[in-house]
Design a protein around this motif. Structure first.
Motif, PDB file in Angstrom:
ATOM      1  N   PHE A  15       0.828  -1.188   0.000  1.00 14.07           N
ATOM      2  CA  PHE A  15       0.000   0.000   0.000  1.00 14.07           C
ATOM      3  C   PHE A  15       0.864   1.240   0.000  1.00 14.07           C
ATOM      4  CE2 PHE A  15       0.485  -1.050   4.457  1.00 14.07           C
ATOM      5  CZ  PHE A  15       0.720   0.164   5.062  1.00 14.07           C
ATOM      6  N   GLU A  16       0.282   2.291  -0.472  1.00 12.61           N
ATOM      7  CA  GLU A  16       0.974   3.563  -0.621  1.00 12.61           C
ATOM      8  C   GLU A  16       0.285   4.576   0.279  1.00 12.61           C
ATOM      9  OE1 GLU A  16       2.040   6.564  -4.294  1.00 12.61           O
ATOM     10  OE2 GLU A  16       0.489   5.074  -4.576  1.00 12.61           O
ATOM     11  N   ILE A  17       1.071   5.352   0.997  1.00 10.53           N
ATOM     12  CA  ILE A  17       0.508   6.422   1.826  1.00 10.53           C
ATOM     13  C   ILE A  17       0.727   7.728   1.076  1.00 10.53           C
ATOM     14  CG2 ILE A  17       0.685   7.674   3.992  1.00 10.53           C
ATOM     15  CD1 ILE A  17       1.402   5.048   5.345  1.00 10.53           C
ATOM     16  N   ILE A  18      -0.360   8.450   0.840  1.00 11.37           N
ATOM     17  CA  ILE A  18      -0.307   9.674   0.046  1.00 11.37           C
ATOM     18  C   ILE A  18      -0.728  10.859   0.896  1.00 11.37           C
ATOM     19  CG2 ILE A  18      -1.257  10.851  -1.989  1.00 11.37           C
ATOM     20  CD1 ILE A  18      -1.807   7.936  -3.065  1.00 11.37           C
ATOM     21  N   ASP A  19       0.117  11.859   0.970  1.00  9.99           N
ATOM     22  CA  ASP A  19      -0.194  13.116   1.659  1.00  9.99           C
ATOM     23  C   ASP A  19      -0.973  13.955   0.659  1.00  9.99           C
ATOM     24  OD1 ASP A  19      -0.168  15.635   2.775  1.00  9.99           O
ATOM     25  OD2 ASP A  19       1.997  15.802   2.910  1.00  9.99           O
ATOM     26  N   GLY A  20      -2.257  14.093   0.891  1.00 11.86           N
ATOM     27  CA  GLY A  20      -3.038  14.816  -0.107  1.00 11.86           C
ATOM     28  C   GLY A  20      -4.437  15.150   0.356  1.00 11.86           C
ATOM     29  N   ASP A  21      -5.212  15.602  -0.587  1.00  9.48           N
ATOM     30  CA  ASP A  21      -6.595  15.994  -0.312  1.00  9.48           C
ATOM     31  C   ASP A  21      -7.481  14.762  -0.219  1.00  9.48           C
ATOM     32  OD1 ASP A  21      -5.867  18.675  -0.398  1.00  9.48           O
ATOM     33  OD2 ASP A  21      -6.080  18.725  -2.580  1.00  9.48           O
ATOM     34  N   LEU A  22      -8.429  14.818   0.705  1.00  7.03           N
ATOM     35  CA  LEU A  22      -9.343  13.704   0.920  1.00  7.03           C
ATOM     36  C   LEU A  22     -10.687  13.976   0.271  1.00  7.03           C
ATOM     37  CD1 LEU A  22      -8.706  13.099   4.733  1.00  7.03           C
ATOM     38  CD2 LEU A  22      -7.541  12.057   2.814  1.00  7.03           C
ATOM     39  N   VAL A  23     -11.369  12.907  -0.081  1.00  8.57           N
ATOM     40  CA  VAL A  23     -12.733  13.030  -0.594  1.00  8.57           C
ATOM     41  C   VAL A  23     -13.644  13.446   0.557  1.00  8.57           C
ATOM     42  CG1 VAL A  23     -14.667  11.761  -1.591  1.00  8.57           C
ATOM     43  CG2 VAL A  23     -12.341  11.339  -2.422  1.00  8.57           C
ATOM     44  N   ASN A  24     -13.496  12.791   1.707  1.00  8.69           N
ATOM     45  CA  ASN A  24     -14.277  13.102   2.900  1.00  8.69           C
ATOM     46  C   ASN A  24     -13.492  14.113   3.732  1.00  8.69           C
ATOM     47  OD1 ASN A  24     -15.677  13.227   5.301  1.00  8.69           O
ATOM     48  ND2 ASN A  24     -15.586  11.035   5.720  1.00  8.69           N
ATOM     49  N   LEU A  25     -13.885  15.360   3.693  1.00  8.80           N
ATOM     50  CA  LEU A  25     -13.129  16.415   4.379  1.00  8.80           C
ATOM     51  C   LEU A  25     -13.226  16.326   5.899  1.00  8.80           C
ATOM     52  CD1 LEU A  25     -13.940  19.398   2.000  1.00  8.80           C
ATOM     53  CD2 LEU A  25     -11.925  17.915   2.016  1.00  8.80           C
ATOM     54  N   ALA A  27     -12.574  13.567   7.522  1.00 11.62           N
ATOM     55  CA  ALA A  27     -11.743  12.432   7.902  1.00 11.62           C
ATOM     56  C   ALA A  27     -10.276  12.845   8.026  1.00 11.62           C
ATOM     57  CB  ALA A  27     -11.875  11.327   6.868  1.00 11.62           C
ATOM     58  N   TYR A  28      -9.548  12.113   8.864  1.00  9.01           N
ATOM     59  CA  TYR A  28      -8.100  12.302   8.956  1.00  9.01           C
ATOM     60  C   TYR A  28      -7.407  11.591   7.815  1.00  9.01           C
ATOM     61  CZ  TYR A  28      -8.809  13.963  13.713  1.00  9.01           C
ATOM     62  OH  TYR A  28      -9.206  14.672  14.803  1.00  9.01           O
ATOM     63  N   MET A  29      -7.965  10.426   7.455  1.00 11.18           N
ATOM     64  CA  MET A  29      -7.409   9.653   6.350  1.00 11.18           C
ATOM     65  C   MET A  29      -8.483   8.734   5.813  1.00 11.18           C
ATOM     66  SD  MET A  29      -4.782   7.024   8.286  1.00 11.18           S
ATOM     67  CE  MET A  29      -3.869   8.313   9.090  1.00 11.18           C
TER      68      MET A  29
END
Length: 126
Positions: A15-25, A27-29
């Motif tokens: 899996f890849e961890i991406i620092d970015g914008d979320l669909v669910n604002l 949520a933390y991740m």
């Protein structure tokens, strides 16, 4: 045989961890099991990076990061385990059995592995 099954699943887990914008604002991740990606809120990471190394708030952020990462890994592993167990797949993918964990979606209770894992590890949901 169970050890072999778990090892096989973990060997396929990338899996890849991406620092970015979320669909669910709110949520933390969040995770995308199809791409095996975990998206972490840039805003949250920036805030945590700016905290004092010995602050209680940073320790709380680190604890939350660990629990939420494990939550999302649980969500990524679920379809993988269900596929290996030859469980029924719908058009939308696999439906997590409610005995694993649950969440409310509108008025309906649905299966959710991440919350089930949080409850086991933390004695409740975060």
């Amino acid at each position: 045989e169970e050890t072999t099954f778990v090892k096989k699943c973990l060997d396929e887990l990338v899996f890849e961890i991406i620092d970015g914008d979320l669909v669910n604002l709110n949520a933390y991740m969040e995770a995308d099991p199809l791409t095996q990606s975990i998206y972490i809120s840039s805003e949250w990471l920036t805030r945590a990076k700016n905290l004092s190394v010995d602050s209680l708030e940073l320790k709380r952020h680190q604890h939350l990061l660990l629990i939420k990462c494990l939550h999302e890994i649980g969500n990524i592993l679920t379809p993988l385990f269900m596929e290996k167990l030859h469980m029924k797949k719908t058009k939308q993918g696999y439906s997590t059995p409610t005995r694993i964990g649950t969440m409310k979606k509108g008025r309906k209770t649905i299966g959710e592995a991440g919350y089930g894992l949080e409850e086991i590890l933390n004695g409740g949901r975060m």
